[in-house]
Design a protein around this motif. Sequence first.
Motif, PDB file in Angstrom:
ATOM      1  N   PHE A  26      27.568  59.499  23.127  1.00 51.22           N
ATOM      2  CA  PHE A  26      26.524  60.532  23.038  1.00 51.22           C
ATOM      3  C   PHE A  26      26.479  60.891  21.618  1.00 51.22           C
ATOM      4  CE2 PHE A  26      25.115  64.601  22.434  1.00 51.22           C
ATOM      5  CZ  PHE A  26      23.774  64.866  23.200  1.00 51.22           C
ATOM      6  N   ILE A  27      27.542  60.930  20.845  1.00 51.90           N
ATOM      7  CA  ILE A  27      27.399  61.055  19.315  1.00 51.90           C
ATOM      8  C   ILE A  27      26.917  59.760  18.478  1.00 51.90           C
ATOM      9  CG2 ILE A  27      28.627  61.599  17.229  1.00 51.90           C
ATOM     10  CD1 ILE A  27      30.334  63.218  18.794  1.00 51.90           C
ATOM     11  N   SER A  28      27.141  58.743  18.990  1.00 48.62           N
ATOM     12  CA  SER A  28      26.651  57.720  18.353  1.00 48.62           C
ATOM     13  C   SER A  28      25.000  57.347  18.557  1.00 48.62           C
ATOM     14  CB  SER A  28      27.071  56.038  19.090  1.00 48.62           C
ATOM     15  OG  SER A  28      28.521  56.371  18.978  1.00 48.62           O
ATOM     16  N   ILE A  29      24.474  57.835  20.050  1.00 48.29           N
ATOM     17  CA  ILE A  29      23.410  57.782  20.329  1.00 48.29           C
ATOM     18  C   ILE A  29      22.378  59.070  19.431  1.00 48.29           C
ATOM     19  CG2 ILE A  29      21.274  58.219  22.113  1.00 48.29           C
ATOM     20  CD1 ILE A  29      23.482  57.085  23.960  1.00 48.29           C
ATOM     21  N   ALA A  30      23.022  59.885  19.164  1.00 45.24           N
ATOM     22  CA  ALA A  30      22.306  61.186  18.770  1.00 45.24           C
ATOM     23  C   ALA A  30      22.348  60.715  17.004  1.00 45.24           C
ATOM     24  CB  ALA A  30      23.290  62.221  18.602  1.00 45.24           C
ATOM     25  N   GLY A  31      23.069  60.191  16.587  1.00 45.46           N
ATOM     26  CA  GLY A  31      23.436  59.470  15.045  1.00 45.46           C
ATOM     27  C   GLY A  31      22.289  58.720  14.893  1.00 45.46           C
ATOM     28  N   VAL A  32      22.178  57.601  15.699  1.00 42.83           N
ATOM     29  CA  VAL A  32      21.087  56.715  15.758  1.00 42.83           C
ATOM     30  C   VAL A  32      19.523  57.464  15.644  1.00 42.83           C
ATOM     31  CG1 VAL A  32      20.072  54.646  16.594  1.00 42.83           C
ATOM     32  CG2 VAL A  32      22.484  54.700  16.331  1.00 42.83           C
ATOM     33  N   ALA A  33      19.644  58.330  16.654  1.00 46.37           N
ATOM     34  CA  ALA A  33      18.197  59.095  16.933  1.00 46.37           C
ATOM     35  C   ALA A  33      17.746  59.760  15.548  1.00 46.37           C
ATOM     36  CB  ALA A  33      18.337  59.752  18.102  1.00 46.37           C
ATOM     37  N   VAL A  34      18.682  60.651  14.974  1.00 45.64           N
ATOM     38  CA  VAL A  34      18.537  61.334  13.782  1.00 45.64           C
ATOM     39  C   VAL A  34      18.281  60.393  12.705  1.00 45.64           C
ATOM     40  CG1 VAL A  34      19.739  62.729  12.240  1.00 45.64           C
ATOM     41  CG2 VAL A  34      20.069  63.198  14.514  1.00 45.64           C
ATOM     42  N   GLY A 330      22.230  51.415  20.834  1.00 42.81           N
ATOM     43  CA  GLY A 330      21.091  51.535  19.912  1.00 42.81           C
ATOM     44  C   GLY A 330      19.801  51.709  20.015  1.00 42.81           C
ATOM     45  N   ALA A 331      19.563  50.933  21.422  1.00 44.94           N
ATOM     46  CA  ALA A 331      18.330  51.006  21.883  1.00 44.94           C
ATOM     47  C   ALA A 331      17.708  52.518  22.185  1.00 44.94           C
ATOM     48  CB  ALA A 331      17.910  50.237  23.009  1.00 44.94           C
ATOM     49  N   ILE A 332      18.739  53.054  23.151  1.00 42.72           N
ATOM     50  CA  ILE A 332      18.418  54.556  23.472  1.00 42.72           C
ATOM     51  C   ILE A 332      18.123  55.304  22.321  1.00 42.72           C
ATOM     52  CG2 ILE A 332      19.377  56.544  24.747  1.00 42.72           C
ATOM     53  CD1 ILE A 332      20.911  54.579  26.478  1.00 42.72           C
ATOM     54  N   VAL A 335      14.707  54.779  20.561  1.00 47.32           N
ATOM     55  CA  VAL A 335      13.616  55.309  21.369  1.00 47.32           C
ATOM     56  C   VAL A 335      13.421  56.778  21.205  1.00 47.32           C
ATOM     57  CG1 VAL A 335      12.664  55.593  23.667  1.00 47.32           C
ATOM     58  CG2 VAL A 335      13.531  53.407  23.151  1.00 47.32           C
ATOM     59  N   LEU A 336      14.619  57.518  21.202  1.00 44.44           N
ATOM     60  CA  LEU A 336      14.788  58.727  21.040  1.00 44.44           C
ATOM     61  C   LEU A 336      14.319  59.402  19.721  1.00 44.44           C
ATOM     62  CD1 LEU A 336      17.968  60.044  22.990  1.00 44.44           C
ATOM     63  CD2 LEU A 336      15.682  60.505  23.507  1.00 44.44           C
ATOM     64  N   LEU A 377       9.222  47.988  11.641  1.00 44.62           N
ATOM     65  CA  LEU A 377      10.455  47.700  10.706  1.00 44.62           C
ATOM     66  C   LEU A 377      11.362  48.605  10.894  1.00 44.62           C
ATOM     67  CD1 LEU A 377       8.388  47.208   7.399  1.00 44.62           C
ATOM     68  CD2 LEU A 377       9.615  45.474   8.567  1.00 44.62           C
ATOM     69  N   ILE A 378      11.175  49.939  11.265  1.00 42.37           N
ATOM     70  CA  ILE A 378      12.333  50.781  11.519  1.00 42.37           C
ATOM     71  C   ILE A 378      13.049  50.361  12.601  1.00 42.37           C
ATOM     72  CG2 ILE A 378      12.711  53.237  12.174  1.00 42.37           C
ATOM     73  CD1 ILE A 378      10.226  53.926  10.155  1.00 42.37           C
ATOM     74  N   ALA A 379      12.232  50.313  13.803  1.00 35.44           N
ATOM     75  CA  ALA A 379      12.800  49.912  15.053  1.00 35.44           C
ATOM     76  C   ALA A 379      13.662  48.512  14.854  1.00 35.44           C
ATOM     77  CB  ALA A 379      11.851  49.728  16.284  1.00 35.44           C
ATOM     78  N   GLY A 380      13.152  47.736  14.085  1.00 35.51           N
ATOM     79  CA  GLY A 380      13.875  46.266  14.092  1.00 35.51           C
ATOM     80  C   GLY A 380      15.152  46.424  13.095  1.00 35.51           C
ATOM     81  N   ALA A 381      14.836  47.285  11.976  1.00 38.25           N
ATOM     82  CA  ALA A 381      16.109  47.439  11.236  1.00 38.25           C
ATOM     83  C   ALA A 381      17.368  48.018  11.914  1.00 38.25           C
ATOM     84  CB  ALA A 381      15.756  48.126   9.948  1.00 38.25           C
ATOM     85  N   THR A 382      17.002  49.116  12.888  1.00 40.15           N
ATOM     86  CA  THR A 382      17.926  50.014  13.374  1.00 40.15           C
ATOM     87  C   THR A 382      18.608  48.908  14.478  1.00 40.15           C
ATOM     88  OG1 THR A 382      16.491  52.076  13.261  1.00 40.15           O
ATOM     89  CG2 THR A 382      18.351  51.837  14.765  1.00 40.15           C
ATOM     90  N   MET A 383      17.877  48.040  15.362  1.00 40.57           N
ATOM     91  CA  MET A 383      18.385  47.356  16.279  1.00 40.57           C
ATOM     92  C   MET A 383      19.346  46.140  15.584  1.00 40.57           C
ATOM     93  SD  MET A 383      17.632  48.677  19.108  1.00 40.57           S
ATOM     94  CE  MET A 383      18.348  47.445  20.098  1.00 40.57           C
TER      95      MET A 383
END
Length: 409
Positions: A26-34, A330-332, A335-336, A377-383
């Motif tokens: 959950f923390i990993s998902i939150a970190g990616v989302a932020v 990473g995908a969740i 998207v968030l 670009l943001i979504a691609g770099a994150t994934m």
Amino acid sequence: MQFERLVALRYLKAKRREKFISLISFISIAGVAVGVMALLVVIGVMTGFDQDLKRKILSVNAHVILIKPGYSIVDYDALVKKVEAVPGVASAKPFIYTQVMFSGPNNISGGVIRGLDLASIHQGGPAAIEVRDGSFTTLDKVQPGELPSVAVGNELAKNIGVRVGSQIKIISPLGTLTPMGRIPRVKNFQVGAIFHSGMFEFDNTLVYASIPQVQEYLGLGDKVTGLEIRVDDIYAADTVAAAVQTALGPGYQTRDWMRMNRSLFAALKLEKIAMFIILTLIVLVAAFNITSTLIMLVMEKHKDIAILKSLGATRRSIMKIFILEGLIIGAIGTVLGLGLGYLLTAMLKKYEFIKLPSDVYYISTLPVKVESLDVALIAGATMLISFLATIYPSWQASRLDPVEAIRFG
């Protein structure tokens, strides 16, 4: 692939004794989302500022200017027809541009006087300029015994202490040459309008007058400085400028707005790239959380991995399971983050709750513009970062010896 996906989704659901791993996920998902949200909002603000700056520059300057270096242009009506016949040109109008000094009740200031054609004056002045007081149409109405009118930038008007109806003295150093030397040209005008362009440089130095009045004041006869050309596509201005110069032949010179402001927009582009790289570090930190989550998951599931291998699962399948696990996190998060970023930018646009001092920045709130290319670009770099974060723990899981895992599990 269906098998690996099902196992990866199953591992996302923690059992009672695996609640800590679920919390780390959950923390990993939150970190990616932020990280994604911060990237989207900051890049959106910088894109909005860039486009707002371009709009303000083009509110005063033409897309392309045509001049004849060292000479004034005389037969400009015929030249306008030739220029407007070039593909991509929307319109061409004559203009006069010269440096002068302005004298008012409170101060003296340097700047430029710009001669506008009568069609632009009758339309109320340049399209993107905001008229704060008076009217541009007064620039073409000179009654007997009255002074000709000019339109003054609001900052210049404040600086020299004039308002609509006030007199302003305009002094040109390029005056009449006499045996005693060059005598500056001095003429009184009346302020007919006060405008605001949003750019301090323009608002503090620019004064508009009709072309006939400027020609008379400077003793130019029927000459103008050049032509202002507007094009159909502002981002093809350099191509159209080259086509105009080719059509007219040698002796003329064209300059497009991108070339005239190249250093400014190059600096803005570099700053945008730098901010993208810096803020991507937030996503990179979140990716380390994904790596640690997967390492802990591999340690927790080593017996399950051994059983899967005993049942015939290959190393490649095991790697796919944990790579998919990381990509799902990473995908969740992506998207968030995009959803939160869009929500925040929409709120910035609608409610404008971040206020800026307009006398310092000349914008009252943050301009926001989210472009699809930036989002991609943001979504691609994150994934991509999320994928790279899964490689080591997935490789470690694939190398697990099932016999050893079952024996010591």
